[in-house]
Design a protein around this motif. Structure first.
Motif, PDB file in Angstrom:
ATOM      1  N   VAL A   1      -4.003  -8.571   6.169  1.00  0.00           N
ATOM      2  CA  VAL A   1      -2.114  -8.626   5.805  1.00  0.00           C
ATOM      3  C   VAL A   1      -2.045  -8.290   4.750  1.00  0.00           C
ATOM      4  O   VAL A   1      -2.458  -9.267   3.472  1.00  0.00           O
ATOM      5  CB  VAL A   1      -1.155 -10.250   5.719  1.00  0.00           C
ATOM      6  CG1 VAL A   1       0.673  -9.007   5.506  1.00  0.00           C
ATOM      7  CG2 VAL A   1      -1.442 -10.025   7.731  1.00  0.00           C
ATOM      8  N   ILE A   2      -1.934  -7.176   3.900  1.00  0.00           N
ATOM      9  CA  ILE A   2      -1.934  -7.073   2.525  1.00  0.00           C
ATOM     10  C   ILE A   2       0.023  -6.685   1.795  1.00  0.00           C
ATOM     11  O   ILE A   2       0.519  -6.072   2.728  1.00  0.00           O
ATOM     12  CB  ILE A   2      -1.913  -5.175   2.767  1.00  0.00           C
ATOM     13  CG1 ILE A   2      -3.852  -5.168   3.373  1.00  0.00           C
ATOM     14  CG2 ILE A   2      -2.637  -5.252   0.782  1.00  0.00           C
ATOM     15  CD1 ILE A   2      -4.823  -5.728   3.144  1.00  0.00           C
TER      16      ILE A   2
ATOM     17  N   ASP B   1       8.147  -5.716  -3.783  1.00  0.00           N
ATOM     18  CA  ASP B   1       9.148  -6.390  -3.151  1.00  0.00           C
ATOM     19  C   ASP B   1       9.071  -6.811  -1.214  1.00  0.00           C
ATOM     20  O   ASP B   1       9.608  -6.878  -0.295  1.00  0.00           O
ATOM     21  CB  ASP B   1      10.102  -5.082  -2.531  1.00  0.00           C
ATOM     22  CG  ASP B   1      10.326  -4.777  -4.037  1.00  0.00           C
ATOM     23  OD1 ASP B   1      10.577  -4.986  -5.057  1.00  0.00           O
ATOM     24  OD2 ASP B   1      10.689  -3.167  -3.565  1.00  0.00           O
ATOM     25  N   ASP B   2       8.082  -7.838  -1.224  1.00  0.00           N
ATOM     26  CA  ASP B   2       7.484  -8.877   0.146  1.00  0.00           C
ATOM     27  C   ASP B   2       7.669  -7.765   0.765  1.00  0.00           C
ATOM     28  O   ASP B   2       7.091  -7.953   2.070  1.00  0.00           O
ATOM     29  CB  ASP B   2       9.097  -9.677   0.305  1.00  0.00           C
ATOM     30  CG  ASP B   2       9.458 -10.325  -1.093  1.00  0.00           C
ATOM     31  OD1 ASP B   2       8.173 -10.715  -1.540  1.00  0.00           O
ATOM     32  OD2 ASP B   2      10.398 -10.596  -1.021  1.00  0.00           O
TER      33      ASP B   2
END
Length: 330
Positions: free
Chosen positions: A203-204, A208-209
């Motif tokens: 997961v990259i 902004d999350d």
């Protein structure tokens, strides 16, 4: 995902339950000497059901299930009592699993959502009791339907990893190094071919999350589509990726030639892969100066978005993530 635990292909015999037989029965009570037929219906045979689970990453738990057999339905009884349905068997599978007929290879089902359920092998219908067959001219039928037989079939389950970006490149192109640099994934990394023996997901994190998912598969070699090397076993994992990131190192003899070979292997395996968006990352660029980069740009295929990167020195990794994010989101 440990090497020995990653299973993305299983084949098994799936047998649904037979339906229960309908009942031949007549109402018999003290003051009802000629009660009519009241035989109940048989119960349905058990289904074999696939259910998607976001908690699973592999088909390992199904590796040793060579036969999956559901329960038969119970027979109907008097008093119009329907027999109990056979118990269903639910097989939980990772998202991205496809089910195929093992003889024809026809695609039967595709599991892409958590909690999604499909009936893989349908149970037999229960037979009707003699209550259904009474007529004005035959008020005491002495027959009922038998239950429908269950279905027996051989099934193949294949896992195709769900990811936004699939990494495509020769062994030692730096795919695993990139994945470990920009995600929390820790694939095995080494300076020899086929370090990656199983697909890895990462997961990259983005601005902004936000985030997206990247899949690293074993390196492709020329002839992979005909079965050479390890790549053919895992090419199906990039069929679901919306973006293909080609990775070619700066020490390659020719960037354009390596790209053509990789593109050719994908086309031989599945021509539809060429419809996906493609980007190019030219890896191991930490030792290059601007002049060398400009010189190498002449060998980059035209109209292919590209960026020079170095996973070791973090050079241009933010720029690469920006390019990928824009490609994913149109």
């Amino acid at each position: 995902m440990a090497d020995s635990n990653f299973i993305d292909y299983v084949k098994f015999c799936s047998r649904s339950g037979a339906g229960g037989a309908g009942s031949v029965h007549f109402r018999r009570e003290k003051h009802v000497p000629k009660g009519g037929p009241d035989g109940g219906d048989g119960g349905r045979g058990g289904h074999i059901i696939l259910r998607g689970s976001s908690q699973l990453w592999t088909l390992l738990h199904l590796k040793y299930k060579k036969h999956v057999i559901a329960e038969a339905g119970k027979n109907g009884e008097g008093g119009r009592r329907t027999g109990r349905d056979g118990q269903d068997i639910i097989l939980e599978v990772p998202l991205g699993t496809v089910a195929k007929d093992a003889e024809t290879f026809e695609l039967l089902h595709e599991i892409t959502e958590d909690g999604q359920e499909v009936i893989l092998t349908r149970g037999g219908r229960g037979g009707l009791g003699n209550d259904h067959f009474k007529t004005a001219t035959n008020q005491a039928p002495h027959y009922a339907q038998p239950g429908e037989e269950g279905i027996e079939e051989w099934i193949i389950l294949e896992l195709k990893l769900l990811a936004d970006v699939g990494l495509v490149g020769f062994p030692n192109a730096g795919k695993s190094t990139l994945l470990s640099s920009i995600s929390a994934a820790r694939p095995e990394i080494g300076d020899y071919p086929f370090t990656t023996l199983v697909p890895n997901l990462g997961v990259i994190p983005y601005r902004d999350d936000k985030s997206f998912v990247m899949a690293d598969i074993p390196g492709i070699i020329e002839g992979a589509a005909e079965g050479r090397g390890l790549g053919i076993r895992f090419l199906r994992h990039i069929e679901r990726n919306s973006i293909l990131l080609f990775m070619i190192p700066t020490d390659a003899e020719s960037i354009s030639e390596q790209y053509k070979i990789l593109l050719g292997e994908l086309e031989k395996y599945n021509p539809e892969l060429l419809d996906k968006k493609r980007l190019l990352a030219i890896t191991k660029a930490d030792m290059l100066d601007e002049d060398l980069m400009k010189e190498m740009e002449a060998d980059v295929p035209k109209e292919l978005p590209y960026v020079f990167i170095s996973s070791v020195s973090q050079f241009n990794l933010d720029k690469l993530k920006d390019m990928l994010w824009q490609a994913i989101n149109g």
